[in-house]
Each structure stands twice: as structure tokens, then as C-alpha cells.
Design a protein around this motif. Structure first.
Motif, PDB file in Angstrom:
ATOM      1  N   LYS A 115       0.840  -1.196   0.000  1.00 50.27           N
ATOM      2  CA  LYS A 115       0.000   0.000   0.000  1.00 50.27           C
ATOM      3  C   LYS A 115       0.873   1.243   0.000  1.00 50.27           C
ATOM      4  O   LYS A 115       1.949   1.270   0.591  1.00 50.27           O
ATOM      5  CB  LYS A 115      -0.941   0.029   1.210  1.00 50.27           C
ATOM      6  N   THR A 118      -3.505   4.008  -2.360  1.00 49.55           N
ATOM      7  CA  THR A 118      -3.895   2.870  -3.196  1.00 49.55           C
ATOM      8  C   THR A 118      -3.114   1.638  -2.764  1.00 49.55           C
ATOM      9  O   THR A 118      -2.125   1.730  -2.033  1.00 49.55           O
ATOM     10  CB  THR A 118      -3.640   3.159  -4.690  1.00 49.55           C
ATOM     11  N   MET A 151     -10.856   7.778  -6.434  1.00 45.78           N
ATOM     12  CA  MET A 151     -10.706   7.583  -4.994  1.00 45.78           C
ATOM     13  C   MET A 151     -11.113   8.816  -4.215  1.00 45.78           C
ATOM     14  O   MET A 151     -11.767   8.723  -3.166  1.00 45.78           O
ATOM     15  CB  MET A 151      -9.259   7.211  -4.674  1.00 45.78           C
ATOM     16  N   ASP A 193     -14.219   8.619  -1.648  1.00 38.29           N
ATOM     17  CA  ASP A 193     -13.868   8.878  -0.253  1.00 38.29           C
ATOM     18  C   ASP A 193     -14.734   9.974   0.328  1.00 38.29           C
ATOM     19  O   ASP A 193     -15.086   9.953   1.516  1.00 38.29           O
ATOM     20  CB  ASP A 193     -12.391   9.259  -0.154  1.00 38.29           C
ATOM     21  N   ARG A 205     -17.358   2.267  -0.408  1.00 36.02           N
ATOM     22  CA  ARG A 205     -15.910   2.444  -0.525  1.00 36.02           C
ATOM     23  C   ARG A 205     -15.206   1.099  -0.649  1.00 36.02           C
ATOM     24  O   ARG A 205     -14.278   0.946  -1.447  1.00 36.02           O
ATOM     25  CB  ARG A 205     -15.350   3.203   0.685  1.00 36.02           C
ATOM     26  N   CYS A 237     -13.092  -0.088  -3.798  1.00 35.71           N
ATOM     27  CA  CYS A 237     -11.710  -0.477  -3.521  1.00 35.71           C
ATOM     28  C   CYS A 237     -11.393  -1.828  -4.163  1.00 35.71           C
ATOM     29  O   CYS A 237     -10.357  -2.001  -4.806  1.00 35.71           O
ATOM     30  CB  CYS A 237     -11.481  -0.524  -2.017  1.00 35.71           C
ATOM     31  N   LEU A 274      -6.784  -0.748   2.832  1.00 38.29           N
ATOM     32  CA  LEU A 274      -6.886  -0.113   1.519  1.00 38.29           C
ATOM     33  C   LEU A 274      -8.091   0.811   1.405  1.00 38.29           C
ATOM     34  O   LEU A 274      -8.053   1.784   0.652  1.00 38.29           O
ATOM     35  CB  LEU A 274      -6.964  -1.173   0.421  1.00 38.29           C
ATOM     36  N   SER A 275      -9.161   0.530   2.144  1.00 37.66           N
ATOM     37  CA  SER A 275     -10.383   1.332   2.037  1.00 37.66           C
ATOM     38  C   SER A 275     -10.534   2.346   3.161  1.00 37.66           C
ATOM     39  O   SER A 275     -11.510   3.099   3.194  1.00 37.66           O
ATOM     40  CB  SER A 275     -11.616   0.411   2.015  1.00 37.66           C
TER      41      SER A 275
END
Length: 232
Positions: free
Chosen positions: A67, A81, A148, A152, A160, A164, A191-192
């Protein structure tokens, strides 16, 4: 970290030859890429690169999951991401010759390829197909980041998580992804931007909607378009 036997099954050179960008390189160009590119094994939680360091390589994920994230002065973590096996990143910073603006952390034990900056720039100077690949790469990454920011700010956690997961199926950025995602609920949370518990609740919502099936050790995607459209 020493690579496990599972990671050693495919040689670095074999992985490089399978990449999208390598398919149209000349024999000379491919030989230099193979000679110069090195691999690194990074344990879960380890840093692949750090914010503020001088960028010296273009980086690919051979195996694993990483990540890109930053920490605010207050200690809040913001994830930009994730990058799965087959993905490459860092070309923007290399082109601008800046210090890195983010940390990259392994979410699981990961096998990493590092192409030196000099080799990367040499390919730019000698390969038109490589230049075309990078234009597509930068365009796809820009679209990903715009999306994103949108979800978000506008979507709840369930949506989300759906977006993702769908984002991991970009065939240009992540060509190695298949419909059975080997990803944990903890990794989805990272990640989310959600806790593991909240990510688990979101997966249950998406499973009831018939978009995916949660299996032991992974998630089977049943309706990718549905994930991309999902909104509460």
C-alpha cells in the motif's frame, strides 16, 4: 528477508518477460533490463520505500500486496492505493526527479523488483513502446486517484469497500489479478480506510447483494460491474 520456496518458483527474469511493457522491447533492451533489475523480499509490515527519500528505482510487485500511504502530523494514516502482483509504480516521481511523497508498506510478505533509475530513463530514451506504456500508466493512475477522491468524499464505507475491490481489476495497472482475490479483511480495511470489523460488515452487505462471495483466505468476485456501480 529470505524468499520462501513458493516465491522462488518463478525467476525474476521470467516475471520481467511477462510484463506488459516488456513485450515490445528489443533483445538489447530486454537484456539490459534483466541484467540491471534486482529483487528484494520484504516482510509484512516492512517498508519498500519511505517518504522523503531520493527515488533510485522503478518498482514492481512480483508477488504480494503493498500500500501507498502517508501519516498526518497527528498520526492519522491515509492510504492512497494498493498495488497487487504485476503492478509497477513510482514512474511519476522518477520523471519529476523528486523525493518520494509517500511511504510504501508491505501488507503481506512481498517479493519486489527494482529497476534502477538509469535503466528506466534509458528505456525512455530508446523505446517508443515503453513511452506509450507509461502514458497509459499515468493516465490510468490519474483516473484511479480521481475516483478515490470522489468515493472517499461521497460514499459510505460499504460503497468504498466495493470500489476499492473493483479498483484492483484495472488490467493495465494490475494485470495479474483474477476473480479470486487472495486478500484478507484486514488488508481490505487498510486499503479502504476502514477498520477490519467495519470492512467485514461491508463484505457481508456486498455478499448479500450477490456481488461477491467471502471464502476462507480470499474473496470470489461474482459481479465486477456491480461492484463498480455499487452505492448506498
Amino acid at each position: 528477508m529470505r524468499c520462501t520456496m513458493a516465491q522462488e518458483k518463478i525467476s525474476l527474469n521470467a516475471v520481467l518477460r511477462q510484463t506488459i511493457w516488456a513485450k515490445q522491447l528489443t533483445t538489447e533492451q530486454m537484456a539490459r533490463v534483466e541484467a540491471d533489475t534486482v529483487e528484494q523480499c520484504v516482510p509484512k509490515g516492512g517498508y519498500i520505500c519511505r517518504k522523503g527519500e531520493q527515488v533510485d528505482a522503478w518498482i514492481g510487485v512480483i508477488d504480494g500486496l503493498v500500500k501507498m500511504n502517508n501519516l498526518s502530523p497527528e498520526g492519522k494514516s491515509v492510504t492512497f492505493t494498493g498495488v497487487t502482483a504485476g503492478g509497477w509504480f513510482g514512474e511519476g516521481t522518477l520523471l519529476k526527479q523528486e523525493t518520494r511523497k509517500y511511504d510504501v508498506v508491505a501488507l503481506r510478505d512481498s517479493r519486489i523488483a527494482r529497476m534502477p533509475a538509469k535503466t528506466f530513463m534509458w528505456l525512455l530514451d530508446t523505446s517508443l513502446p515503453f513511452n506509450k506504456f507509461l502514458l497509459m500508466q499515468l493516465n490510468e493512475r490519474l483516473g484511479q486517484f480521481i475516483g478515490m477522491v470522489e468515493f472517499d468524499r461521497l460514499l459510505d464505507v460499504d460503497a468504498r469497500v466495493a470500489r476499492c475491490l473493483a479498483a484492483l481489476f484495472n488490467t493495465h495497472l494490475y494485470p495479474g489479478t483474477n476473480t479470486l482475490l487472495q486478500i484478507s479483511q484486514e488488508e481490505i480495511g487498510f486499503l479502504s480506510g476502514a477498520s477490519r470489523q467495519r470492512a467485514n460488515q461491508a463484505l457481508q452487505v456486498l455478499e448479500r447483494a450477490g456481488l461477491l462471495k467471502v471464502d476462507y483466505g480470499g474473496i470470489q468476485i461474482l459481479d465486477l460491474d456491480g461492484l463498480r456501480r455499487f452505492s448506498n
